[in-house]
Scaffold this motif. Structure first.
Motif, PDB file in Angstrom:
ATOM      1  N   VAL A 173       0.834  -1.202   0.000  1.00 19.27           N
ATOM      2  CA  VAL A 173       0.000   0.000   0.000  1.00 19.27           C
ATOM      3  C   VAL A 173       0.870   1.254   0.000  1.00 19.27           C
ATOM      4  O   VAL A 173       0.641   2.206  -0.762  1.00 19.27           O
ATOM      5  CB  VAL A 173      -0.960   0.004   1.205  1.00 19.27           C
ATOM      6  CG1 VAL A 173      -1.779   1.299   1.232  1.00 19.27           C
ATOM      7  CG2 VAL A 173      -1.892  -1.208   1.158  1.00 19.27           C
ATOM      8  N   LEU A 174       1.868   1.256   0.869  1.00 18.94           N
ATOM      9  CA  LEU A 174       2.782   2.401   0.914  1.00 18.94           C
ATOM     10  C   LEU A 174       3.442   2.623  -0.447  1.00 18.94           C
ATOM     11  O   LEU A 174       3.530   3.770  -0.933  1.00 18.94           O
ATOM     12  CB  LEU A 174       3.859   2.166   1.979  1.00 18.94           C
ATOM     13  CG  LEU A 174       3.404   2.275   3.430  1.00 18.94           C
ATOM     14  CD1 LEU A 174       4.435   1.623   4.357  1.00 18.94           C
ATOM     15  CD2 LEU A 174       3.185   3.736   3.820  1.00 18.94           C
ATOM     16  N   SER A 175       3.878   1.564  -1.077  1.00 17.19           N
ATOM     17  CA  SER A 175       4.524   1.665  -2.383  1.00 17.19           C
ATOM     18  C   SER A 175       3.549   2.190  -3.436  1.00 17.19           C
ATOM     19  O   SER A 175       3.911   3.024  -4.278  1.00 17.19           O
ATOM     20  CB  SER A 175       5.067   0.302  -2.797  1.00 17.19           C
ATOM     21  OG  SER A 175       5.641   0.344  -4.078  1.00 17.19           O
ATOM     22  N   ALA A 176       2.296   1.715  -3.384  1.00 22.42           N
ATOM     23  CA  ALA A 176       1.300   2.139  -4.366  1.00 22.42           C
ATOM     24  C   ALA A 176       0.990   3.626  -4.235  1.00 22.42           C
ATOM     25  O   ALA A 176       0.876   4.345  -5.237  1.00 22.42           O
ATOM     26  CB  ALA A 176       0.028   1.312  -4.201  1.00 22.42           C
ATOM     27  N   VAL A 177       0.829   4.087  -3.013  1.00 26.25           N
ATOM     28  CA  VAL A 177       0.529   5.507  -2.802  1.00 26.25           C
ATOM     29  C   VAL A 177       1.698   6.366  -3.281  1.00 26.25           C
ATOM     30  O   VAL A 177       1.503   7.421  -3.917  1.00 26.25           O
ATOM     31  CB  VAL A 177       0.197   5.785  -1.330  1.00 26.25           C
ATOM     32  CG1 VAL A 177       0.084   7.285  -1.061  1.00 26.25           C
ATOM     33  CG2 VAL A 177      -1.104   5.082  -0.945  1.00 26.25           C
ATOM     34  N   LYS A 178       2.900   5.944  -2.997  1.00 31.37           N
ATOM     35  CA  LYS A 178       4.072   6.713  -3.436  1.00 31.37           C
ATOM     36  C   LYS A 178       4.172   6.736  -4.959  1.00 31.37           C
ATOM     37  O   LYS A 178       4.530   7.768  -5.563  1.00 31.37           O
ATOM     38  CB  LYS A 178       5.334   6.139  -2.802  1.00 31.37           C
ATOM     39  CG  LYS A 178       5.404   6.403  -1.301  1.00 31.37           C
ATOM     40  CD  LYS A 178       6.602   5.706  -0.640  1.00 31.37           C
ATOM     41  CE  LYS A 178       6.601   5.970   0.864  1.00 31.37           C
ATOM     42  NZ  LYS A 178       7.685   5.243   1.568  1.00 31.37           N
ATOM     43  N   ARG A 179       3.823   5.627  -5.604  1.00 35.07           N
ATOM     44  CA  ARG A 179       3.837   5.616  -7.068  1.00 35.07           C
ATOM     45  C   ARG A 179       2.779   6.577  -7.613  1.00 35.07           C
ATOM     46  O   ARG A 179       3.047   7.320  -8.577  1.00 35.07           O
ATOM     47  CB  ARG A 179       3.575   4.204  -7.596  1.00 35.07           C
ATOM     48  CG  ARG A 179       3.455   4.184  -9.113  1.00 35.07           C
ATOM     49  CD  ARG A 179       3.257   2.808  -9.687  1.00 35.07           C
ATOM     50  NE  ARG A 179       3.098   2.881 -11.135  1.00 35.07           N
ATOM     51  CZ  ARG A 179       3.002   1.833 -11.938  1.00 35.07           C
ATOM     52  NH1 ARG A 179       3.076   0.603 -11.429  1.00 35.07           N
ATOM     53  NH2 ARG A 179       2.851   1.987 -13.244  1.00 35.07           N
ATOM     54  N   ALA A 180       1.596   6.556  -7.025  1.00 31.55           N
ATOM     55  CA  ALA A 180       0.542   7.455  -7.478  1.00 31.55           C
ATOM     56  C   ALA A 180       0.976   8.917  -7.348  1.00 31.55           C
ATOM     57  O   ALA A 180       0.696   9.743  -8.223  1.00 31.55           O
ATOM     58  CB  ALA A 180      -0.735   7.207  -6.687  1.00 31.55           C
ATOM     59  N   ARG A 181       1.668   9.234  -6.262  1.00 30.99           N
ATOM     60  CA  ARG A 181       2.167  10.606  -6.084  1.00 30.99           C
ATOM     61  C   ARG A 181       3.182  10.960  -7.178  1.00 30.99           C
ATOM     62  O   ARG A 181       3.127  12.045  -7.758  1.00 30.99           O
ATOM     63  CB  ARG A 181       2.811  10.749  -4.703  1.00 30.99           C
ATOM     64  CG  ARG A 181       1.822  10.852  -3.553  1.00 30.99           C
ATOM     65  CD  ARG A 181       2.546  10.914  -2.214  1.00 30.99           C
ATOM     66  NE  ARG A 181       3.474  12.045  -2.139  1.00 30.99           N
ATOM     67  CZ  ARG A 181       3.128  13.300  -1.851  1.00 30.99           C
ATOM     68  NH1 ARG A 181       1.850  13.590  -1.607  1.00 30.99           N
ATOM     69  NH2 ARG A 181       4.038  14.249  -1.788  1.00 30.99           N
ATOM     70  N   ARG A 182       4.092  10.047  -7.452  1.00 31.25           N
ATOM     71  CA  ARG A 182       5.130  10.316  -8.457  1.00 31.25           C
ATOM     72  C   ARG A 182       4.539  10.527  -9.845  1.00 31.25           C
ATOM     73  O   ARG A 182       4.969  11.402 -10.592  1.00 31.25           O
ATOM     74  CB  ARG A 182       6.133   9.149  -8.522  1.00 31.25           C
ATOM     75  CG  ARG A 182       7.095   9.043  -7.381  1.00 31.25           C
ATOM     76  CD  ARG A 182       8.237   8.088  -7.737  1.00 31.25           C
ATOM     77  NE  ARG A 182       7.788   6.803  -8.261  1.00 31.25           N
ATOM     78  CZ  ARG A 182       7.533   5.735  -7.521  1.00 31.25           C
ATOM     79  NH1 ARG A 182       7.652   5.801  -6.201  1.00 31.25           N
ATOM     80  NH2 ARG A 182       7.153   4.596  -8.084  1.00 31.25           N
ATOM     81  N   GLU A 183       3.539   9.706 -10.180  1.00 25.77           N
ATOM     82  CA  GLU A 183       3.022   9.698 -11.549  1.00 25.77           C
ATOM     83  C   GLU A 183       1.759  10.533 -11.712  1.00 25.77           C
ATOM     84  O   GLU A 183       1.193  10.582 -12.816  1.00 25.77           O
ATOM     85  CB  GLU A 183       2.775   8.255 -11.989  1.00 25.77           C
ATOM     86  CG  GLU A 183       4.042   7.398 -11.976  1.00 25.77           C
ATOM     87  CD  GLU A 183       3.800   5.980 -12.458  1.00 25.77           C
ATOM     88  OE1 GLU A 183       2.728   5.727 -13.047  1.00 25.77           O
ATOM     89  OE2 GLU A 183       4.678   5.120 -12.241  1.00 25.77           O
ATOM     90  N   GLY A 184       1.313  11.165 -10.615  1.00 26.19           N
ATOM     91  CA  GLY A 184       0.113  11.992 -10.703  1.00 26.19           C
ATOM     92  C   GLY A 184      -1.149  11.200 -10.988  1.00 26.19           C
ATOM     93  O   GLY A 184      -2.033  11.659 -11.724  1.00 26.19           O
ATOM     94  N   LEU A 185      -1.262  10.011 -10.400  1.00 27.53           N
ATOM     95  CA  LEU A 185      -2.428   9.147 -10.604  1.00 27.53           C
ATOM     96  C   LEU A 185      -3.405   9.290  -9.454  1.00 27.53           C
ATOM     97  O   LEU A 185      -3.026   9.188  -8.288  1.00 27.53           O
ATOM     98  CB  LEU A 185      -1.982   7.686 -10.714  1.00 27.53           C
ATOM     99  CG  LEU A 185      -1.008   7.341 -11.841  1.00 27.53           C
ATOM    100  CD1 LEU A 185      -0.558   5.897 -11.724  1.00 27.53           C
ATOM    101  CD2 LEU A 185      -1.647   7.593 -13.199  1.00 27.53           C
ATOM    102  N   LYS A 186      -4.660   9.498  -9.761  1.00 28.41           N
ATOM    103  CA  LYS A 186      -5.692   9.522  -8.721  1.00 28.41           C
ATOM    104  C   LYS A 186      -5.876   8.126  -8.145  1.00 28.41           C
ATOM    105  O   LYS A 186      -5.914   7.133  -8.884  1.00 28.41           O
ATOM    106  CB  LYS A 186      -7.015  10.007  -9.311  1.00 28.41           C
ATOM    107  CG  LYS A 186      -7.074  11.495  -9.564  1.00 28.41           C
ATOM    108  CD  LYS A 186      -7.760  12.166  -8.405  1.00 28.41           C
ATOM    109  CE  LYS A 186      -8.150  13.586  -8.756  1.00 28.41           C
ATOM    110  NZ  LYS A 186      -8.844  14.239  -7.620  1.00 28.41           N
ATOM    111  N   ILE A 187      -6.053   8.054  -6.824  1.00 30.18           N
ATOM    112  CA  ILE A 187      -6.191   6.763  -6.138  1.00 30.18           C
ATOM    113  C   ILE A 187      -7.647   6.468  -5.819  1.00 30.18           C
ATOM    114  O   ILE A 187      -8.376   7.325  -5.294  1.00 30.18           O
ATOM    115  CB  ILE A 187      -5.379   6.752  -4.831  1.00 30.18           C
ATOM    116  CG1 ILE A 187      -3.883   6.887  -5.119  1.00 30.18           C
ATOM    117  CG2 ILE A 187      -5.645   5.471  -4.046  1.00 30.18           C
ATOM    118  CD1 ILE A 187      -3.046   7.034  -3.858  1.00 30.18           C
TER     119      ILE A 187
END
Length: 445
Positions: free
Chosen positions: A48-62
């Motif tokens: 989960v932590l990794s997914a949220v950080k990826r979303a932040r980097r790539e500008g993806l809505k969660i």
């Protein structure tokens, strides 16, 4: 729904198996035609932590799902990153402290069975495969909630991955605003809950079911009687009225008056359901079995098998109302006349909430809860049944105090689900914890 047995993986749109994996996150058999860019099947907090950080980097809505019981498939959005929490389903129980720590992917029935081993209880959802993640976020009125409070009122803490990619504990004393918002925000919550800390209770010694079945021609007198007796029904009883095309025992359109009771003795159970067994309409009932011992797990299984089967396409909507039954009845009759075939049904709960709740985001309820569940399998029937619930609730909006997020239809009909003051407060807290708007909010908002 099926419990996931495989190890979670990360899939990107276009990969083999991506579409099937995305659609498996939804209880609703309809395909809304939208897809996230990335699906993360989390196995643990680190995923989960990794997914949220990826979303932040790539500008993806969660968007987030645990069991996928959102009828409107709130978690299925175009683009963005979807986190599937169904594999975080661990249960830990501290019997002496009467506390349980559970993952959001834990099925309600699994928690019920685990607590039964230690004679403990939690107000779980009415359907077996409703996972605790979404259930607790939207409030959660389940078995014995009229005594123990909403399920979310029994949450004492949450472990949350925030939009900043940090794992924090939220409670009345730590991150209290985040804790407040989680208790009622539903699909508009701006974080990923990875663990719930729950207060559990001594298990009622008796769980039983009283029931009467009436033919549909008695609709008006049954509901008028229910309005009259409802305020006096003991809080140990969940007083429900179910409209169905194939009522139990008569196999034709009818009204099932259902009274599950959870209490400390058989004598008390009989006293608490006497309003039904000794009621003035008993002679008109086509079926009136005696009070029967039925566990909460079995009631949940029966409900799932009979009226919540998997793979159905759904039209669902609801309202809370304090309106007099005389004003509700014309709409109810229209609903009964136009209801799609089985397993479609209409549920009214004589709720009568307490005068005060704890301070939390959840803030809309009323004397009566009316929910419409239209179900069908064939896509060809979408045009025929797809707006049945929405259209009927629109016609009764003038009687409504608002809706419950458990059965929301916000993608088609906007309605009030928080008080104005609480909605404004949630938006202020959101601006603090998710200033970039990383998390998807309620549909239509």
């Amino acid at each position: 729904m099926q419990r996931p047995r495989d190890k979670g993986v990360m899939l990107t749109r276009g990969q083999p198996g991506f579409d099937a994996a995305v659609l498996r996150t939804s209880f609703n058999g309809s395909d809304p035609g939208v897809r996230p860019k990335v699906l993360v099947q989390a196995n643990d907090v680190f995923d989960v932590l990794s997914a949220v950080k990826r979303a932040r980097r790539e500008g993806l809505k969660i968007s987030v799902c645990s069991g996928g019981h959102s009828w409107m498939q709130n978690h299925l959005r175009e683009g963005g990153l979807l986190i599937d929490m169904s594999r975080l389903n661990r249960i830990e129980v501290d019997v002496e402290a009467r506390l349980a720590v559970v993952g959001p992917g834990c099925w309600s029935v699994d928690l019920d069975k685990r607590l039964r081993r230690d004679d403990l209880f939690f107000p779980i959802a009415h359907a077996v495969d409703v996972c605790l993640g979404g259930y607790l976020l939207q409030g959660g009125f389940g078995w014995n909630s009229r005594v123990l409070g909403l399920a979310c009122e029994n949450v004492v803490g949450l472990d949350v991955v925030t939009a900043q990619g940090e794992l924090v504990h939220a409670s009345e004393h730590e991150h209290p605003d985040l804790f407040w918002a989680a208790l009622g925000a539903g699909p508009g919550f701006f974080g990923v809950v990875v663990r719930y800390h729950l207060k559990v209770h001594p298990r009622p010694k008796v769980t039983a079911l009283a029931m009467q079945v009436f033919r549909m021609r008695h609709l008006e007198e049954v509901f008028l009687w229910a309005e009259k007796v409802g305020p006096q029904v003991p809080r140990s009883v969940e007083f429900q009225l179910l409209l169905t095309r194939k009522a139990t025992g008569i196999f034709s359109p009818g009204i099932e008056v259902i009274a599950p009771v959870l209490t400390h003795s058989w004598r008390q159970a009989r006293e608490d359901t006497a309003f039904l067994s000794k009621g003035p309409l008993r002679a008109k009932a086509s079926l009136a079995p005696p009070l029967l011992p039925v566990s909460t797990s079995l009631m949940s299984y029966l409900a799932a098998k009979r009226i919540f089967p998997p793979g159905m396409r759904w039209s669902v909507d609801n309202m809370w109302t304090d309106a007099p039954m005389s004003q509700i009845l014309p709409g109810l009759q229209r609903i009964a006349d136009t209801m799609p075939p089985m397993p479609s049904h209409v549920l009214m709960i004589s709720w009568h909430p307490p005068e005060a709740r704890q301070d939390m985001a959840f803030s809309v309820e009323g004397k009566h809860y009316l929910a419409l569940y239209g179900e069908w399998r064939d896509q060809a029937d979408d045009a025929r049944y797809g707006n049945w619930a929405t259209d009927n609730m629109k016609a009764m909006e003038h009687l409504s105090k608002g809706i419950q997020l458990a059965d929301e239809n916000l993608g088609k009909r906007q309605a009030r689900f928080l008080s104005d003051a609480h909605f404004d407060r949630i938006q202020r807290i959101r601006a603090e914890y998710d200033p970039q708007g990383l998390f998807q909010t309620w549909k239509g908002h």
